[in-house]
Design a protein around this motif. Sequence first.
Motif, PDB file in Angstrom:
ATOM      1  N   ARG A 186     -75.747 -12.287   2.914  1.00  0.00           N
ATOM      2  CA  ARG A 186     -74.801 -12.577   3.996  1.00  0.00           C
ATOM      3  C   ARG A 186     -75.502 -13.086   5.243  1.00  0.00           C
ATOM      4  N   VAL A 187     -76.778 -12.818   5.367  1.00  0.00           N
ATOM      5  CA  VAL A 187     -77.422 -13.072   6.660  1.00  0.00           C
ATOM      6  C   VAL A 187     -78.530 -14.109   6.642  1.00  0.00           C
ATOM      7  N   THR A 188     -78.936 -14.581   5.479  1.00  0.00           N
ATOM      8  CA  THR A 188     -80.050 -15.521   5.515  1.00  0.00           C
ATOM      9  C   THR A 188     -80.041 -16.480   4.332  1.00  0.00           C
ATOM     10  N   SER A 189     -81.035 -17.371   4.326  1.00  0.00           N
ATOM     11  CA  SER A 189     -81.135 -18.415   3.310  1.00  0.00           C
ATOM     12  C   SER A 189     -81.809 -17.876   2.042  1.00  0.00           C
ATOM     13  N   PRO A 190     -81.650 -18.597   0.938  1.00  0.00           N
ATOM     14  CA  PRO A 190     -82.317 -18.185  -0.306  1.00  0.00           C
ATOM     15  C   PRO A 190     -83.840 -18.089  -0.162  1.00  0.00           C
ATOM     16  N   VAL A 191     -84.434 -18.902   0.682  1.00  0.00           N
ATOM     17  CA  VAL A 191     -85.901 -18.849   0.839  1.00  0.00           C
ATOM     18  C   VAL A 191     -86.337 -17.468   1.327  1.00  0.00           C
ATOM     19  N   ILE A 192     -85.638 -16.993   2.348  1.00  0.00           N
ATOM     20  CA  ILE A 192     -85.993 -15.689   2.917  1.00  0.00           C
ATOM     21  C   ILE A 192     -85.635 -14.577   1.927  1.00  0.00           C
ATOM     22  N   SER A 193     -84.505 -14.728   1.244  1.00  0.00           N
ATOM     23  CA  SER A 193     -84.125 -13.722   0.238  1.00  0.00           C
ATOM     24  C   SER A 193     -85.203 -13.599  -0.826  1.00  0.00           C
ATOM     25  N   THR A 194     -85.663 -14.745  -1.316  1.00  0.00           N
ATOM     26  CA  THR A 194     -86.689 -14.737  -2.357  1.00  0.00           C
ATOM     27  C   THR A 194     -87.973 -14.111  -1.836  1.00  0.00           C
ATOM     28  N   PHE A 195     -88.318 -14.473  -0.610  1.00  0.00           N
ATOM     29  CA  PHE A 195     -89.540 -13.925  -0.024  1.00  0.00           C
ATOM     30  C   PHE A 195     -89.487 -12.389  -0.008  1.00  0.00           C
ATOM     31  N   PRO A 286     -68.121 -13.475  23.855  1.00  0.00           N
ATOM     32  CA  PRO A 286     -68.372 -14.914  23.813  1.00  0.00           C
ATOM     33  C   PRO A 286     -69.839 -15.153  23.462  1.00  0.00           C
ATOM     34  N   LEU A 287     -70.072 -16.103  22.571  1.00  0.00           N
ATOM     35  CA  LEU A 287     -71.449 -16.478  22.215  1.00  0.00           C
ATOM     36  C   LEU A 287     -71.674 -17.837  22.845  1.00  0.00           C
ATOM     37  N   ILE A 288     -72.205 -17.835  24.069  1.00  0.00           N
ATOM     38  CA  ILE A 288     -72.165 -19.050  24.879  1.00  0.00           C
ATOM     39  C   ILE A 288     -72.979 -20.188  24.297  1.00  0.00           C
ATOM     40  N   HIS A 289     -73.989 -19.870  23.506  1.00  0.00           N
ATOM     41  CA  HIS A 289     -74.803 -20.951  22.936  1.00  0.00           C
ATOM     42  C   HIS A 289     -74.148 -21.564  21.708  1.00  0.00           C
ATOM     43  N   TYR A 290     -73.025 -21.017  21.294  1.00  0.00           N
ATOM     44  CA  TYR A 290     -72.386 -21.470  20.058  1.00  0.00           C
ATOM     45  C   TYR A 290     -70.914 -21.825  20.226  1.00  0.00           C
ATOM     46  N   ASP A 291     -70.406 -21.747  21.458  1.00  0.00           N
ATOM     47  CA  ASP A 291     -68.993 -22.055  21.712  1.00  0.00           C
ATOM     48  C   ASP A 291     -68.054 -21.304  20.789  1.00  0.00           C
ATOM     49  N   ARG A 292     -68.352 -20.055  20.558  1.00  0.00           N
ATOM     50  CA  ARG A 292     -67.406 -19.242  19.783  1.00  0.00           C
ATOM     51  C   ARG A 292     -67.594 -17.785  20.185  1.00  0.00           C
ATOM     52  N   SER A 341     -77.708 -18.063  12.470  1.00  0.00           N
ATOM     53  CA  SER A 341     -77.769 -19.124  11.460  1.00  0.00           C
ATOM     54  C   SER A 341     -76.482 -19.248  10.641  1.00  0.00           C
ATOM     55  N   GLN A 342     -75.529 -18.305  10.835  1.00  0.00           N
ATOM     56  CA  GLN A 342     -74.288 -18.361  10.051  1.00  0.00           C
ATOM     57  C   GLN A 342     -73.663 -19.751  10.126  1.00  0.00           C
TER      58      GLN A 342
END
Lengths: 414, 106
Positions: A186-195, A286-292, A341-342
């Motif tokens: 849920r939180v990261t890419s396959p590269v990090i998961s594999t690592f 508010p997440l100001i760096h992400y406009d959401r 990164s979501q």
Amino acid sequence: MSRENLNCILVIGGGQAGAQALISLRQNGYEGALHLIAEEPFLPYQRPPLSKAYLKGEMAKERLAFKPQDWYESHNITLHLGVRADKIDRENHILHLQDGTELTYDALIIATGARPRPLKLEGADLKGVQDLRGLDDIDQLRPALKRGTRLVIIGAGYIGLEAAAAARSLGAEVTVLEMAERVLARVTSPVISTFFTQLHERQGVSIRTKVRTDCLMGKAGHVSGVKLSTGEELPADIVLVGIGVLPNQELAEAAGILCETGICVDEAGRTSDPDIFAAGDCTSRPLIHYDRRGRLESVHNAIEQGKCVAAALMEKPGPKLDVPWFWSDQYHIKLQIAGLSQGYENFIVRGDPTSERFAVFYFKAGKLLGVDAINAPPEFLVTKKLIISGSALAPEELQDTSLSMKEIAAKYAA
Amino acid sequence: MAKITYIDHTGTERTLEAKNGESVMEVAIKNSVPGIDADCGGACACATCHVYVDEAYLGKLSPPEAMETSMLDFAENVRDNSRLSCQISVSDELDGMKVTTPESQH
Ligand SMILES: Cc1cc2nc3c(=O)[nH]c(=O)nc-3n(C[C@H](O)[C@H](O)[C@H](O)COP(=O)(O)OP(=O)(O)OC[C@H]3O[C@@H](n4cnc5c(N)ncnc54)[C@H](O)[C@@H]3O)c2cc1C
Ligand code: FES
């Protein structure tokens, strides 16, 4: 309400956010009455070591507290430890505590955090089935973790994996069960998961993905194993449940304060009631760096919102809002995450994962969203600056290790 | 045990008793020394516990690990005697040490 009419502030919840609000209120010169209502019977303490050094037995309990007892006395803070806040009467500005006490307030800060998502399976209430949230959980768990203890961890998030690493260092036999097809899905890419999968496997942890738990089995009231949906039975002396958390927003919700997943707050931490603020894991902000908007679960967020709320109440400028960040320690690896990164569309890897020093950068529509940095502080620190500067940069440049992160920062985040 | 003196950016000195094994950061935080944030609580993950160490004592500290050096490299106003105070463990040898805290960690 103006500062002149601000004579009594109540803080509900003694976690990272509540503690920060108390500290910042006094630092900002608030001299009125200040109460902390905290359900846990301890002085406010830090959670990150609970699944790391403290679980390994490398950190004494006294070192977990943010501030010693005498700090609360010298700062004239009234502590109600081991007491729940039960009801907010907004009309009369009264907070009702579980022990019958009624406290009048001018301003209220809700910092109630989050609680572990309960495992809704048969056997979840057996002895030896543990959450990973509070000091009590760890104090129950640790004496039972010995060489050869069979530990099954349900849920492969950061905290579950940290506990796996700590338990291995104590000699336990550790199995991690994950429903998704990879750890940290849920939180990261396959590269990090594999690592992380490979890291844990090298350390002797058994990682089982795409498995469903059917029920927990017990003997004489104590857990004895985990039954998978395939019928396979895994013996277990202890089962740790780490399947995420739910925001503690019911107190606010019952009082009619606007909530989504989390108590809705603005940049200053104000809720839909101008005299009530909220901070930390329990909020949607508010997440100001992400406009959401979104809900964060991190030390950075709890500290930042604690400071924002105190500043708003004292009518002082709030802190400069940072890019969300987080870290995780497992064995000799330090992961530092900057940004969110979501929703990424693509990512690039800088460095070589086998060197155990690399970073994965995430992008959406050409915009840098965040980084997962493995033993790589420059990548972590520079990404914060890059996100704040918002300048467009080509992913290929980040991939090019002949360009140092300092050079990249000088070019794009000056 | 060691007595450590913290000097803030205005020059105000505070001398505090520190127990062996505590970090220089922890002693500062528990005693509300200004100028140190220590957001990560000592995990060497935030670089908001940056201090300048008295030159005479620099050699008595165990040298920084790679993570610390790398984090410090990006801190504001780094000098040769910069350290992350959460990575300095108190021992008898540090008795009398002075550290200076910056005006701000950001
Ligand atoms: C094991 C573990 C490891 C972690 N590691 C990291 C890490 O490495 N890095 C990182 O950035 N983050 C980490 N986190 C997350 C981080 O600790 C949390 O985001 C942070 O603690 C949130 O602070 P908070 O004050 O919002 O909530 P909490 O810390 O949850 O505190 C809320 C408090 O409010 C109390 N409360 C709730 N309802 C009431 C009520 N009605 N009345 C009175 N009191 C009430 C609760 O009992 C609790 O003590 C970790 C979390 C855990 C559990
Ligand atoms: S306290 Fe975070 S790096 Fe020292």
